[in-house]
Structure formats: structure tokens, C-alpha cells
Scaffold this motif. Structure first.
Motif, PDB file in Angstrom:
ATOM      1  N   PRO A 182       0.802  -1.232   0.000  1.00  0.00           N
ATOM      2  CA  PRO A 182       0.000   0.000   0.000  1.00  0.00           C
ATOM      3  C   PRO A 182       0.828   1.272   0.000  1.00  0.00           C
ATOM      4  N   GLU A 183       2.016   1.230   0.592  1.00  0.00           N
ATOM      5  CA  GLU A 183       2.843   2.437   0.645  1.00  0.00           C
ATOM      6  C   GLU A 183       3.229   2.909  -0.756  1.00  0.00           C
ATOM      7  N   ALA A 205     -11.806   9.217  -1.828  1.00  0.00           N
ATOM      8  CA  ALA A 205     -12.542   7.954  -1.729  1.00  0.00           C
ATOM      9  C   ALA A 205     -11.653   6.822  -2.233  1.00  0.00           C
ATOM     10  N   VAL A 206     -11.384   5.856  -1.374  1.00  0.00           N
ATOM     11  CA  VAL A 206     -10.612   4.671  -1.748  1.00  0.00           C
ATOM     12  C   VAL A 206     -11.586   3.516  -1.954  1.00  0.00           C
ATOM     13  N   SER A 207     -11.504   2.862  -3.099  1.00  0.00           N
ATOM     14  CA  SER A 207     -12.399   1.736  -3.379  1.00  0.00           C
ATOM     15  C   SER A 207     -11.597   0.464  -3.616  1.00  0.00           C
ATOM     16  N   LEU A 208     -12.049  -0.604  -2.976  1.00  0.00           N
ATOM     17  CA  LEU A 208     -11.498  -1.948  -3.143  1.00  0.00           C
ATOM     18  C   LEU A 208     -12.663  -2.837  -3.548  1.00  0.00           C
ATOM     19  N   ILE A 209     -12.888  -2.936  -4.842  1.00  0.00           N
ATOM     20  CA  ILE A 209     -14.044  -3.663  -5.362  1.00  0.00           C
ATOM     21  C   ILE A 209     -13.633  -5.082  -5.727  1.00  0.00           C
ATOM     22  N   ALA A 210     -14.226  -6.055  -5.016  1.00  0.00           N
ATOM     23  CA  ALA A 210     -13.954  -7.482  -5.280  1.00  0.00           C
ATOM     24  C   ALA A 210     -12.464  -7.781  -5.281  1.00  0.00           C
ATOM     25  N   LEU A 211     -11.747  -7.206  -4.332  1.00  0.00           N
ATOM     26  CA  LEU A 211     -10.302  -7.376  -4.277  1.00  0.00           C
ATOM     27  C   LEU A 211      -9.834  -8.115  -3.031  1.00  0.00           C
ATOM     28  N   ASP A 231      -3.374 -14.936   5.954  1.00  0.00           N
ATOM     29  CA  ASP A 231      -1.932 -14.946   6.241  1.00  0.00           C
ATOM     30  C   ASP A 231      -1.185 -13.832   5.520  1.00  0.00           C
ATOM     31  N   GLN A 232      -1.893 -13.031   4.705  1.00  0.00           N
ATOM     32  CA  GLN A 232      -1.269 -11.883   4.038  1.00  0.00           C
ATOM     33  C   GLN A 232      -1.702 -10.561   4.669  1.00  0.00           C
ATOM     34  N   ASP A 233      -2.274 -10.626   5.857  1.00  0.00           N
ATOM     35  CA  ASP A 233      -2.608  -9.450   6.660  1.00  0.00           C
ATOM     36  C   ASP A 233      -3.568  -8.487   5.949  1.00  0.00           C
ATOM     37  N   PRO A 234      -4.744  -8.961   5.526  1.00  0.00           N
ATOM     38  CA  PRO A 234      -5.673  -8.084   4.808  1.00  0.00           C
ATOM     39  C   PRO A 234      -6.111  -6.866   5.605  1.00  0.00           C
ATOM     40  N   TYR A 235      -6.350  -7.038   6.912  1.00  0.00           N
ATOM     41  CA  TYR A 235      -6.811  -5.905   7.713  1.00  0.00           C
ATOM     42  C   TYR A 235      -5.702  -4.873   7.897  1.00  0.00           C
ATOM     43  N   GLY A 236      -4.467  -5.337   8.036  1.00  0.00           N
ATOM     44  CA  GLY A 236      -3.344  -4.417   8.141  1.00  0.00           C
ATOM     45  C   GLY A 236      -3.145  -3.625   6.855  1.00  0.00           C
ATOM     46  N   ILE A 237      -3.349  -4.283   5.714  1.00  0.00           N
ATOM     47  CA  ILE A 237      -3.221  -3.603   4.425  1.00  0.00           C
ATOM     48  C   ILE A 237      -4.221  -2.462   4.323  1.00  0.00           C
ATOM     49  N   VAL A 238      -5.472  -2.758   4.642  1.00  0.00           N
ATOM     50  CA  VAL A 238      -6.511  -1.728   4.558  1.00  0.00           C
ATOM     51  C   VAL A 238      -6.237  -0.606   5.555  1.00  0.00           C
ATOM     52  N   ARG A 239      -5.811  -0.961   6.765  1.00  0.00           N
ATOM     53  CA  ARG A 239      -5.529   0.074   7.758  1.00  0.00           C
ATOM     54  C   ARG A 239      -4.399   0.990   7.292  1.00  0.00           C
ATOM     55  N   LEU A 271      -3.664   1.762   4.235  1.00  0.00           N
ATOM     56  CA  LEU A 271      -4.223   2.639   3.204  1.00  0.00           C
ATOM     57  C   LEU A 271      -5.032   3.767   3.836  1.00  0.00           C
ATOM     58  N   LEU A 272      -5.907   3.406   4.767  1.00  0.00           N
ATOM     59  CA  LEU A 272      -6.805   4.401   5.350  1.00  0.00           C
ATOM     60  C   LEU A 272      -6.073   5.382   6.253  1.00  0.00           C
ATOM     61  N   ASP A 273      -5.003   4.932   6.894  1.00  0.00           N
ATOM     62  CA  ASP A 273      -4.247   5.826   7.779  1.00  0.00           C
ATOM     63  C   ASP A 273      -3.626   6.998   7.023  1.00  0.00           C
TER      64      ASP A 273
END
Length: 261
Positions: free
Chosen positions: A133-134, A151-157, A164-172, A174-176
Motif C-alpha cells: 500500500p505504501e 474515496a478509496v475503493s477496493l471492489i472485489a479485491l 496470512d497476508q494481513d488483509p486488515y493491516g493492508i486496509v488500515r 491505506l486508510l491511515d
């Protein structure tokens, strides 16, 4: 204004790719036999899910533009299928700026030819992976003003990002990077709506070398932790609307839109 990353990499046609399988499900022609082989084995409901994703994106993008959001970062863009996000939002706000990102070079090849901005606005493209994300944010800063709402969109991604690839950390991450008043748009395959279908889809994608991480309603809601969900909250794709409701239908896709406080 239209810019973009130069010369896409060589396209690997030996392995299926989610963007090209999705294109096949939507009836597109920009895919290869390896992608078609995966798509043909998926349940028919997968085609309906692809259509529902697109229709939700259209409704959400239009609503955001009507709220005077004029900056968009769309990650996991997919192969262009008109109308695309920039066509929707620039039809409402001609000066809107849109940055697209995807990790399949075929998307960039088509983006450079097809995703042409209105002269008042801007459209930009980057070949990048949501798992970094960086890099996406760094590139987007060259086009978007991170002092104003985006507006950040992640459609069907994100269902292509297993736990095990840390999806919540990735989104956080981006949003931070976003300022207060920004929005987050998500659509995500459900593991608890039609469990047998979800199992079949997961198995067929795995045969094509693509790992999936479908999630429960609670698992999808977790992506919105700390955000202000827009009504009607996290619902199925056919249940999210702000104007004329779509035709009622079953859906195995959860969606949501939220504002950053």
C-alpha cells in the motif's frame, strides 16, 4: 489530463489472473484460455456476482460524487468495462481526479488506451499490488491532494488476500494515509451466505493457482472498524442503494461504504 505508468510488463498467459477471470465472467474478451478455463468451471452464480459488483460500484461512485467527493483511488481496477469509475464520477463532477491501480499488466495496457479523462479532470494509472500500500499511496500523492477527502475503493479485491497476508493491516495502512472526511468503499465475497457455492468457487480458483479468502459478515465488517458506516451499513450488493433500488435478488457479495471521522 491523462497520465500513466510507462510500458507494462510482459503478460504471463500461463497462469490465470483474477482481473482476467473477472473480465471473462463479465463477458469480456480481454482474457486467455487459462482464465477462461477457471471461469467455465465456476458456478453460474459467479457471473451474477461479477455483475452485482459492477452495479454496486456504479451506485456508490455516483453517490460519492453527489456528496462533492472529487478524488478517487481505485485499487484492483480490473480490465476496463464501460462505464468505468472515472466516467461515472466525471459525469457528475467534471474536475474529478481518479487514480487507478492494478497488478495485472494487461489492465494497464488497456487503461492507457481506454481510460481517458475529461479535460477538466485527471486520470492516472499505476501498476501496483495492494499488498504494498505504501507504493500506491506514494504514487497517488503525485495526482491527489491528501489534504482533502479521497474515496478509496477496493471492489472485489480483498477476498483475494488470505488471512496470512494481513488483509486488515493492508486496509488500515491505506486508510491511515487519508484525511478526515475521506471514504472507504468495499465489496467482498461472503463465506456465510451460500456456503457450498463459496466452497466450489474457492476450490476452482485454487486449481487455477489463485488463493481466496472469503469472509463472514463479521469478517467484512471488521474492515470498517473505527469508521462511520453509511446507511444501510454492510449489506449484500443488491441491498446497497441511495436512489432507485435495484431489482431484488440474492447475492453472495457483502458491500459497504464508510466515512473516515
Amino acid at each position: 489530463m491523462t497520465t500513466g505508468t510507462p510500458g507494462p510488463r510482459k503478460i504471463d498467459t500461463s497462469k490465470a489472473h483474477p482481473a482476467r477471470v473477472y473480465d471473462w465472467l463479465l463477458g469480456g474478451k480481454d482474457n486467455y484460455p487459462v482464465d477462461e478455463a477457471v471461469g467455465e468451471k465456476l458456478p453460474l452464480e459467479a457471473r451474477a456476482a461479477a455483475r452485482q459488483n459492477r452495479e454496486f460500484m456504479h451506485r456508490a461512485a455516483a453517490w460519492l460524487a453527489e456528496q462533492d467527493i472529487d478524488q478517487f483511488l481505485d485499487i484492483g481496477t480490473g480490465i476496463p468495462t464501460e462505464p468505468n469509475l472515472h466516467q461515472i464520477v466525471q459525469g457528475i463532477v467534471p474536475t474529478a481526479k481518479v487514480v487507478y491501480a492494478d497488478n495485472d499488466p494487461i489492465v494497464l495496457a488497456h487503461a492507457e488506451a481506454l481510460l481517458v479523462s475529461r479535460p477538466e479532470g485527471a486520470t492516472d494509472y499505476i501498476e501496483a499490488d495492494v499488498r504494498k500500500p505504501e507504493e500506491i499511496i506514494e504514487h497517488a500523492r503525485g495526482v491527489l491532494d491528501f489534504e482533502r477527502p479521497i474515496a478509496v475503493s477496493l471492489i472485489a479485491l480483498m477476498h483475494f488476500i488470505p488471512d496470512d497476508q494481513d488483509p486488515y493491516g493492508i486496509v488500515r495502512n491505506l486508510l491511515d494515509a487519508l484525511p478526515s472526511g475521506s471514504y472507504f468503499v468495499l465489496s467482498h465475497a461472503a463465506s456465510d451466505r451460500f456456503e457450498e457455492l463459496a466452497r466450489q468457487v474457492t476450490e476452482e480458483y485454487a486449481k487455477g493457482g489463485i488463493r481466496l479468502g472469503f469472509r463472514t459478515h463479521g469478517g467484512v465488517e471488521r474492515f470498517f472498524d473505527g469508521l462511520d458506516l453509511v446507511e444501510p451499513g454492510v449489506v449484500t450488493a443488491a441491498e446497497w442503494f441511495k436512489a432507485a433500488p435495484p431489482a431484488p435478488e440474492e447475492s453472495g457479495i457483502y458491500v459497504g461504504v464508510a466515512r473516515l471521522p
